[in-house]
Write a protein that holds these residues in place. Structure first.
Motif, PDB file in Angstrom:
ATOM      1  N   SER A 263       1.337  -1.217   0.358  1.00 35.77           N
ATOM      2  CA  SER A 263       0.105  -0.147   0.034  1.00 35.77           C
ATOM      3  C   SER A 263       0.508   1.092   0.150  1.00 35.77           C
ATOM      4  O   SER A 263       1.616   0.720   0.204  1.00 35.77           O
ATOM      5  N   VAL A 264       0.127   2.762  -0.739  1.00 34.41           N
ATOM      6  CA  VAL A 264       1.206   3.774  -0.691  1.00 34.41           C
ATOM      7  C   VAL A 264       0.213   4.827  -0.334  1.00 34.41           C
ATOM      8  O   VAL A 264      -0.622   4.599  -0.309  1.00 34.41           O
ATOM      9  N   GLY A 265       0.853   6.044  -0.078  1.00 33.79           N
ATOM     10  CA  GLY A 265       0.478   6.802   0.027  1.00 33.79           C
ATOM     11  C   GLY A 265      -0.743   7.010   1.086  1.00 33.79           C
ATOM     12  O   GLY A 265      -0.822   6.318   2.151  1.00 33.79           O
ATOM     13  N   GLU A 266      -1.950   7.772   1.210  1.00 28.99           N
ATOM     14  CA  GLU A 266      -2.552   7.618   1.939  1.00 28.99           C
ATOM     15  C   GLU A 266      -3.224   6.472   2.916  1.00 28.99           C
ATOM     16  O   GLU A 266      -3.388   5.994   3.826  1.00 28.99           O
ATOM     17  N   ALA A 267      -3.351   5.450   1.360  1.00 30.27           N
ATOM     18  CA  ALA A 267      -3.979   4.607   2.476  1.00 30.27           C
ATOM     19  C   ALA A 267      -2.830   3.104   2.807  1.00 30.27           C
ATOM     20  O   ALA A 267      -3.265   2.820   3.486  1.00 30.27           O
ATOM     21  N   ALA A 268      -1.666   4.171   2.686  1.00 26.23           N
ATOM     22  CA  ALA A 268      -0.108   3.858   3.679  1.00 26.23           C
ATOM     23  C   ALA A 268      -0.196   4.168   5.009  1.00 26.23           C
ATOM     24  O   ALA A 268       0.522   4.719   5.913  1.00 26.23           O
ATOM     25  N   GLY A 269      -1.085   5.815   5.565  1.00 31.48           N
ATOM     26  CA  GLY A 269      -0.923   6.591   6.381  1.00 31.48           C
ATOM     27  C   GLY A 269      -0.120   7.300   6.512  1.00 31.48           C
ATOM     28  O   GLY A 269       1.006   7.775   6.912  1.00 31.48           O
ATOM     29  N   GLN A 270       0.643   7.554   4.740  1.00 30.63           N
ATOM     30  CA  GLN A 270       1.866   8.424   4.775  1.00 30.63           C
ATOM     31  C   GLN A 270       1.473   9.680   4.407  1.00 30.63           C
ATOM     32  O   GLN A 270       1.361  10.157   3.460  1.00 30.63           O
ATOM     33  N   THR A 271       0.544  10.517   5.698  1.00 26.94           N
ATOM     34  CA  THR A 271       0.191  11.494   5.428  1.00 26.94           C
ATOM     35  C   THR A 271       0.586  12.551   6.334  1.00 26.94           C
ATOM     36  O   THR A 271       1.847  11.966   7.788  1.00 26.94           O
ATOM     37  N   LYS A 272       2.076  14.002   6.353  1.00 28.22           N
ATOM     38  CA  LYS A 272       1.833  14.812   7.551  1.00 28.22           C
ATOM     39  C   LYS A 272       0.630  14.709   8.925  1.00 28.22           C
ATOM     40  O   LYS A 272      -0.811  15.154   8.840  1.00 28.22           O
ATOM     41  N   THR A 273       1.116  14.889   9.800  1.00 28.04           N
ATOM     42  CA  THR A 273       0.290  14.477  10.988  1.00 28.04           C
ATOM     43  C   THR A 273       0.014  15.526  11.319  1.00 28.04           C
ATOM     44  O   THR A 273      -0.874  15.735  12.146  1.00 28.04           O
ATOM     45  N   THR A 274       0.852  16.678  11.231  1.00 28.47           N
ATOM     46  CA  THR A 274       0.675  17.636  12.004  1.00 28.47           C
ATOM     47  C   THR A 274      -0.273  18.493  11.095  1.00 28.47           C
ATOM     48  O   THR A 274      -1.467  19.526  11.076  1.00 28.47           O
ATOM     49  N   THR A 275      -0.159  19.029   9.731  1.00 30.24           N
ATOM     50  CA  THR A 275      -0.654  19.212   8.742  1.00 30.24           C
ATOM     51  C   THR A 275      -1.830  19.000   8.161  1.00 30.24           C
ATOM     52  O   THR A 275      -3.185  19.774   7.370  1.00 30.24           O
ATOM     53  N   GLY A 276      -2.102  17.711   7.782  1.00 30.24           N
ATOM     54  CA  GLY A 276      -3.043  16.849   7.083  1.00 30.24           C
ATOM     55  C   GLY A 276      -2.713  16.333   5.167  1.00 30.24           C
ATOM     56  O   GLY A 276      -3.313  15.785   5.028  1.00 30.24           O
ATOM     57  N   GLY A 277      -1.350  17.245   5.356  1.00 26.07           N
ATOM     58  CA  GLY A 277      -1.239  17.253   4.305  1.00 26.07           C
ATOM     59  C   GLY A 277      -0.466  15.766   3.287  1.00 26.07           C
ATOM     60  O   GLY A 277       0.003  15.053   4.161  1.00 26.07           O
TER      61      GLY A 277
END
Ligand SMILES: Cc1cc2nc3c(=O)[nH]c(=O)nc-3n(C[C@H](O)[C@H](O)[C@H](O)COP(=O)(O)OP(=O)(O)OC[C@H]3O[C@@H](n4cnc5c(N)ncnc54)[C@H](O)[C@@H]3O)c2cc1C
Length: 397
Positions: A263-277
């Motif tokens: 899995s990759v990208g948001e499906a893999a939780g690869q987002t900034k946890t500060t801003t949601g980007g």
């Protein structure tokens, strides 16, 4: 049944980037995308670090604005303007941005099927079969050696193939409106505006502004209230404005690999946890996922053990950012409006701005967070916030 080397599920930035890289690496790649048009109706403000384009060799044609100045508004309307020495972020038109990635993937040889919703992945010893439906509800089956799940925040598929699913979310809401001003990107803080998050107004070229917020609950109602309070000129149209909402995945998740799947990208939780980007982390990890898949084909090793290297590599790049950002945001969610006001006061009086100027990086936030926490004044304020609501000693440590 058509058989490919790799089926990529989801034609957002992460999936399209993986597909382009795999096709360029000589693999037969097929993207299956639920929407009828790449980038249609994406709910996103489209802010990415300026360096991303050069770092990843992306075309800047989708850029509709640059950010150099940010106006911060406190719960009690204290105004703080931060001006960076040069523009540090770009605002993109997501349909054009995603379209550019799709063009690059097609040019490299990837096939993109639109209007196809994947419902299941059946992993077998000699390959896998993806079960889907087209726009008219007809079943579609595609066979492949491997699949990359890049379906964003929708967790159904990860569950079906034993991949980790996001468990914590913030909820975003946004409208894009024609509005005179604000000239600068404006960020709103406060428990009345967006508890646990923040609100924004971001100029997006040609007299348009994206007004939105990220919060824990009731994003739509809160955005309407923010518009009433801060953008009264939008009010005549507020009733009919299509406020759209979408969750944003938060927090580290695992596993992001399994037999024949990643899995990759948001499906893999690869987002900034500060801003949601999530655009840039998704693209960076898409390249790592493509490396892992190419390597699997080179060695004919499609088992989970050989794909585990992918997770090790992306965690090395992002784990610290995701974890530090997650706990910082949780802590910030506990700040009372008075304490947020206190932070604004500190920013004005306690030499914080030079630290921000020196350490702020649009994509990587942990360096600035640690630098700020070394200031005694900041540390005190956060300690107070930690003790607020008395969760007990060590609850957040
Ligand atoms: C209000 C808001 C503002 C945001 N602002 C920013 C910002 O300024 N900057 C930033 O970097 N990030 C921002 N984000 C987050 C960003 O939009 C996402 O992190 C990013 O789009 C993730 O890219 P992705 O390719 O991983 O997933 P997505 O962009 O979600 O793409 C997934 C794709 O998969 C498709 N799909 C889903 N399920 C299936 C299925 N079963 N079958 C086939 N296709 C499927 C979807 O239609 C979609 O096209 C924002 C999010 C919100 C909610």
């Amino acid at each position: 049944m058509k058989r490919s080397d790799v089926v990529v599920i989801g034609g957002g930035p992460s999936g399209l980037r993986v597909a382009g890289r795999l096709a360029a690496g000589g693999l037969d790649v097929r993207v299956l995308e639920r929407k009828a048009r790449i980038g249609a109706n994406v709910i996103c403000t489209g802010i990415v670090g300026r360096e991303l384009f050069d770092d990843l060799g992306l075309d800047r044609g989708s850029v509709v604005g640059e950010i150099r100045t940010v106006r911060l508004v406190s719960p009690f309307s204290t105004d703080l303007t931060y001006e960076h020495p040069r523009p540090f972020a770009s605002v993109v038109d997501r349909e054009m941005f995603d379209g550019g990635l799709a063009d690059a993937a097609r040019a490299a040889g990837a096939a993109i099927e639109l209007g196809v919703t994947v419902e299941d992945i059946d992993v077998r010893s000699d390959g896998l079969v993806v079960e889907a439906r087209d726009g008219s509800g007809e079943p579609v089956r595609r066979a492949a050696e491997m699949a990359v799940v890049a379906s964003g925040v929708d967790p159904g598929l990860q569950k079906k193939c034993g991949l980790g699913r996001p468990r914590d979310f913030l909820n975003g809401a946004q409208v894009e409106a024609a509005l005179d001003g604000p000239d600068a990107t404006t960020i709103f803080f406060g428990r009345d505006v967006a508890p646990g998050g923040f609100g924004w107004a971001v100029p997006a070229g040609a007299g348009k502004v994206r007004v939105g917020l990220l919060t824990k609950k009731e994003p739509k109602a809160r955005l309407r209230r923010m518009i009433e309070t801060s953008f009264a000129t939008l009010l005549p149209a507020a009733g009919e404005m299509p406020i759209r909402t979408k969750p944003v995945a938060q927090g580290l998740l695992s596993p992001t690999f399994g037999t024949r799947v990643l899995s990759v990208g948001e499906a893999a939780g690869q987002t900034k946890t500060t801003t949601g980007g999530g655009i840039s982390y998704g693209l960076v990890c898409a390249d790592l996922a493509a490396d892992a898949v190419v390597n699997a084909f080179r060695t004919s090793a499609f088992g989970a053990a050989s794909l585990a290297e992918y997770e090790r590599r992306w965690r090395k790049a992002l784990e610290k950012e995701i974890v530090v950002g997650y706990y910082t945001r949780k802590l910030c969610a506990r700040l009372s409006d008075g304490q947020i006001e206190g932070l604004f006061h500190l920013a004005r009086t306690d030499g914080i701005v030079p630290i921000i100027r020196e350490r702020a990086d649009f994509e990587w936030h942990s360096g600035l967070i640690f630098a700020l926490l070394q200031r005694l004044s900041f540390m005190r304020l956060f300690r107070d916030a930690r003790d607020r609501f008395s969760p007990g000693p060590g609850a957040l440590s």
